[in-house]
Design a protein around this motif. Structure first.
Motif, mmCIF file in Angstrom:
data_model
loop_
_atom_site.group_PDB
_atom_site.id
_atom_site.type_symbol
_atom_site.label_atom_id
_atom_site.label_comp_id
_atom_site.label_asym_id
_atom_site.label_seq_id
_atom_site.Cartn_x
_atom_site.Cartn_y
_atom_site.Cartn_z
ATOM 1 N N LEU A 142 0.878 -1.198 -0.155
ATOM 2 C CA LEU A 142 0.014 0.015 -0.010
ATOM 3 C C LEU A 142 0.838 1.217 -0.109
ATOM 4 C CD1 LEU A 142 -2.959 1.211 0.317
ATOM 5 C CD2 LEU A 142 -2.932 0.954 2.539
ATOM 6 N N LYS A 143 1.890 1.188 0.831
ATOM 7 C CA LYS A 143 3.015 2.421 0.582
ATOM 8 C C LYS A 143 3.433 2.512 -0.867
ATOM 9 C CE LYS A 143 6.297 4.839 3.426
ATOM 10 N NZ LYS A 143 7.066 5.067 4.512
ATOM 11 N N GLY A 144 3.814 1.469 -1.356
ATOM 12 C CA GLY A 144 4.370 1.336 -2.652
ATOM 13 C C GLY A 144 3.418 2.217 -3.495
ATOM 14 N N VAL A 145 2.172 1.726 -3.564
ATOM 15 C CA VAL A 145 1.051 2.249 -4.352
ATOM 16 C C VAL A 145 1.006 3.934 -4.204
ATOM 17 C CG1 VAL A 145 -1.534 2.599 -4.488
ATOM 18 C CG2 VAL A 145 -0.486 0.202 -4.388
ATOM 19 N N SER A 146 1.190 4.284 -2.837
ATOM 20 C CA SER A 146 1.046 5.628 -2.670
ATOM 21 C C SER A 146 2.055 6.576 -3.868
ATOM 22 C CB SER A 146 1.439 6.075 -1.091
ATOM 23 O OG SER A 146 2.946 5.936 -0.978
ATOM 24 N N TYR A 147 3.137 6.203 -3.976
ATOM 25 C CA TYR A 147 3.991 6.919 -4.803
ATOM 26 C C TYR A 147 3.513 6.973 -6.236
ATOM 27 C CZ TYR A 147 7.502 6.485 -1.249
ATOM 28 O OH TYR A 147 7.932 6.770 0.194
ATOM 29 N N THR A 148 2.851 5.775 -6.663
ATOM 30 C CA THR A 148 2.086 5.732 -7.911
ATOM 31 C C THR A 148 0.620 6.772 -7.953
ATOM 32 O OG1 THR A 148 2.999 3.754 -8.667
ATOM 33 C CG2 THR A 148 0.983 4.501 -9.990
ATOM 34 N N LEU A 149 -0.015 6.668 -6.995
ATOM 35 C CA LEU A 149 -1.406 7.315 -6.682
ATOM 36 C C LEU A 149 -1.519 8.609 -6.078
ATOM 37 C CD1 LEU A 149 -4.354 6.711 -7.416
ATOM 38 C CD2 LEU A 149 -4.481 5.402 -5.446
ATOM 39 N N TRP A 150 -0.824 8.825 -5.141
ATOM 40 C CA TRP A 150 -0.832 9.982 -4.286
ATOM 41 C C TRP A 150 0.514 10.616 -4.147
ATOM 42 C CZ3 TRP A 150 -2.718 5.687 -0.600
ATOM 43 C CH2 TRP A 150 -4.016 5.436 -0.989
ATOM 44 N N PRO A 151 1.079 11.276 -5.089
ATOM 45 C CA PRO A 151 2.395 11.840 -5.048
ATOM 46 C C PRO A 151 2.472 12.887 -4.072
ATOM 47 C CG PRO A 151 1.495 12.883 -6.783
ATOM 48 C CD PRO A 151 0.442 11.753 -6.309
ATOM 49 N N ASN A 152 3.544 12.998 -3.241
ATOM 50 C CA ASN A 152 3.639 14.178 -2.447
ATOM 51 C C ASN A 152 2.577 13.909 -0.930
ATOM 52 O OD1 ASN A 152 6.053 14.995 -3.607
ATOM 53 N ND2 ASN A 152 4.597 16.288 -4.943
ATOM 54 N N CYS A 153 2.106 13.019 -0.688
ATOM 55 C CA CYS A 153 1.067 12.596 0.380
ATOM 56 C C CYS A 153 1.991 12.564 1.460
ATOM 57 C CB CYS A 153 0.151 11.619 0.136
ATOM 58 S SG CYS A 153 1.004 9.919 0.316
#
Length: 466
Positions: free
Chosen positions: A73-84
Motif C-alpha cells: 500500500l505504501k508502494g502504491v502511494s508513490y504511483t497514486l498519491w504523489p507528495n502525500c
C-alpha cells in the motif's frame, strides 16, 4: 454560508455514482468493504467505518520497510498519491495521516459545488488526492481563487479507495470498469479481495499475474457472469506519478463482452472456446492472455487467428482437425454476433459453402487441401473459384443443371463489398467445414488442447459472501 450548507452536511457520508470511471471504481470498492450491494446502499455509519479502515491500513503501511510484507500500500502511494502525508517524515504519523483523510470543518468549506456530483464541496483538491488532477499550486487550469478541484468528502474518499479496486504493478494501477452496474459490483468484489491480500502479503510492486493482467481479469469476470451483460467493458491503466503520468483506456463493446460471456454459459460453445484460446497463442504469450488482449485492441483478429491455425493444420496433414466441429461453429457466431455479418450475406456464403462441399468431397484430399491454400489470399480464392466454375459447367449433376456454382450476388459478397468481404470470406472457410462435418467427414481422432495455468483460474468464481 454555514446556514445555507447545513441541510447538505448530512449528505457528506452518502456515496453517489458519477460519470467519472475512477470515482465509480472507488465507490464500488467502498461498497464492497462496507459489505453493501451497491455504493448508494452504503449507510452513513458504514461509510465512516470504511474511511476509518482505509486510514488504519495506511497507518499500518506507513512504518513498513520497503520490500517487506505490507509494503504494497505504501508502494502504491508513490504511483497514486504523489507528495502525500506518507512521503514526509513530519506528516507520516497516525495524526498526520488521519488529518489528510478527514474532511475539514464546515466553516472552511469553499463556496463551491462538488465538480462531480454537485453537492457542496468540502475542500479544493489537487493531484495528491485526485488521479491526473492539476496541482493546487498550478492555477492556470482553474478559475481565479480556485485552488484545485472542488470535491465533496464522499467523492474524494472514492478516489482514496482506488488501491482496493485497482491492482498495482510495473508502475501502473490497472482495473476493470463497466457501466453495467451489477457486473461492475461483482468485478470490483473480486478485485478488492485480491488487493486486500496484496496489502498483507506482497512486498513490492513488480508486475505480476502474467501478461496483459487487466485484460485477463476482465475476461475472467465475463466468463463467470451468469446474466446478460448490458454494457461494454473497459480496462483502465494509469499512473498519477508526477514524473510520468499516464492514462490508457481500452474498450470492449457490449456485443463482444456478451459473446465472451456466452462461451462459458453455453455448453455447445464451451469446448470450442478452448480451441479458440489455443489458436490465439503467440510464441511468448499463452492463448487466453492473447485472446483477452485482442478482445480489447484488435477484435477483428480473433477469427482470422482461429481460421489461420486450422489452415495450417489442414495444409500440413491434409486432414480435418478434431477442432473443426467445435471451432468452426464458434467462429461463425463470432462473425455474425460480434462482427455483424449481415443475414443476407450469411445466406449467400452458406449457399456457396454447400456447393464447395459438393466438389471437395467428390475427390481426394488434395482437392480439399487446394481449397484451403486458396483461402489464404483473395486473388488465389478467385482463381480457385473460377477453375471450379468451369469444372462445374462441364460436370454438374442433372438435378442442378440450371444452378450456377456461384452467382453474381454471391461473388460480390465475397469480393466486392469492401471490408465486409473479409468477414464473408472467413465465414466461407468455416461454413465449408461445418458442412463437411455435417455430411460425416472424417476428422482426426485426437487433437491436443493446450491447457495452461490460466485455464485453472479462468472460470473460478471466487465471490465472497457479503
Amino acid at each position: 454560508m454555514g446556514d445555507v450548507l447545513m441541510p447538505a452536511i448530512t449528505t457528506q457520508d452518502e456515496l453517489r455514482l458519477t460519470s467519472h470511471p475512477l470515482q465509480r471504481a472507488g465507490a464500488y470498492a467502498i461498497a464492497v468493504l462496507a459489505r453493501a450491494g451497491h455504493p448508494e446502499a452504503v449507510t452513513g455509519d458504514q461509510f465512516q467505518q470504511v474511511v476509518d479502515l482505509m486510514i488504519s491500513d495506511l497507518v499500518a503501511a506507513s512504518t513498513v520497510v520497503k520490500g517487506s510484507s505490507g509494503w504494497y500500500l505504501k508502494g502504491v502511494s508513490y504511483t497514486l498519491w504523489p507528495n502525500c502525508a506518507l512521503h514526509y517524515k513530519s506528516k507520516c504519523t497516525p495524526e498526520g495521516i488521519t488529518a489528510w483523510r478527514t474532511a475539514p470543518p464546515v466553516e472552511k468549506w469553499p463556496d463551491a459545488p462538488c465538480s462531480l456530483c454537485g453537492r457542496p464541496a468540502c475542500a479544493w483538491y489537487g493531484n495528491v488526492d485526485v488521479p491526473l488532477g492539476a496541482s493546487v499550486e498550478h492555477r492556470n487550469t482553474t478559475a481565479p481563487d480556485h485552488h484545485g478541484t472542488p470535491l465533496c468528502f464522499p467523492c474524494v474518499s472514492s478516489f482514496h479507495a482506488l488501491p482496493y479496486a485497482f491492482t498495482a504493478g510495473g508502475g501502473l494501477l490497472q482495473g476493470v470498469h463497466s457501466w453495467d452496474e451489477k457486473f461492475m459490483a461483482r468485478a470490483t468484489r473480486s478485485a478488492v479481495s485480491d488487493n486486500r491480500r496484496n496489502m498483507t502479503v506482497r512486498g513490492d510492486l513488480k508486475r505480476g499475474g502474467g501478461a496483459f493482467t487487466v485484460e485477463f481479469a476482465a475476461l475472467r469476470a465475463l466468463r463467470w457472469w451468469d446474466r446478460r451483460i448490458t454494457a461494454g467493458v473497459q480496462s483502465i491503466q494509469f499512473s498519477n506519478s508526477t514524473r510520468d503520468m499516464k492514462f490508457q483506456v481500452e474498450n470492449m463493446d457490449q456485443t463482444l463482452a456478451e459473446w465472451l460471456r456466452s462461451t462459458a454459459s453455453d455448453s455447445v460453445r464451451r469446448t470450442g472456446f478452448r480451441y479458440l484460446a489455443q489458436s490465439q497463442a503467440s510464441a511468448k504469450v499463452p492463448g487466453l492472455r492473447m485472446l483477452a488482449r485482442r478482445a480489447f485492441n484488435h477484435p477483428e483478429q480473433i477469427p482470422s487467428r482461429a481460421t489461420g491455425r486450422l489452415r495450417d493444420q489442414i495444409t500440413e496433414t491434409g486432414r480435418i482437425p478434431a477442432a473443426v466441429p467445435h471451432l468452426a461453429p464458434l467462429v461463425r457466431t463470432y462473425l455474425t454476433e460480434v462482427l455483424h455479418v449481415l443475414e443476407k450475406d450469411v445466406g449467400h456464403v452458406t449457399t456457396v459453402a454447400r456447393r464447395i462441399a459438393d466438389v471437395v468431397t467428390a475427390d481426394d484430399d488434395k482437392r480439399l487441401k487446394k481449397f484451403v491454400v486458396a483461402t489464404r489470399r483473395p486473388n488465389d480464392l478467385k482463381s480457385w473459384l473460377r477453375s471450379e466454375i468451369a469444372n462445374w459447367a462441364r460436370t454438374r449433376p442433372a438435378d442442378v443443371a440450371n444452378a450456377p456454382f456461384i452467382s453474381v450476388p454471391q461473388w460480390r459478397t465475397l469480393f466486392d463489398s469492401g471490408n465486409s468481404s473479409w468477414s464473408a470470406r472467413e465465414l466461407l472457410f468455416v461454413a465449408v467445414f461445418e458442412e463437411l462435418c455435417a455430411r460425416g467427414a472424417t476428422v482426426q481422432a485426437t487433437d491436443e488442447i493446450t491447457t495452461d495455468d490460466d485455464f485453472k483460474t479462468l472460470d473460478t468464481n471466487d465471490q465472497e459472501e457479503s
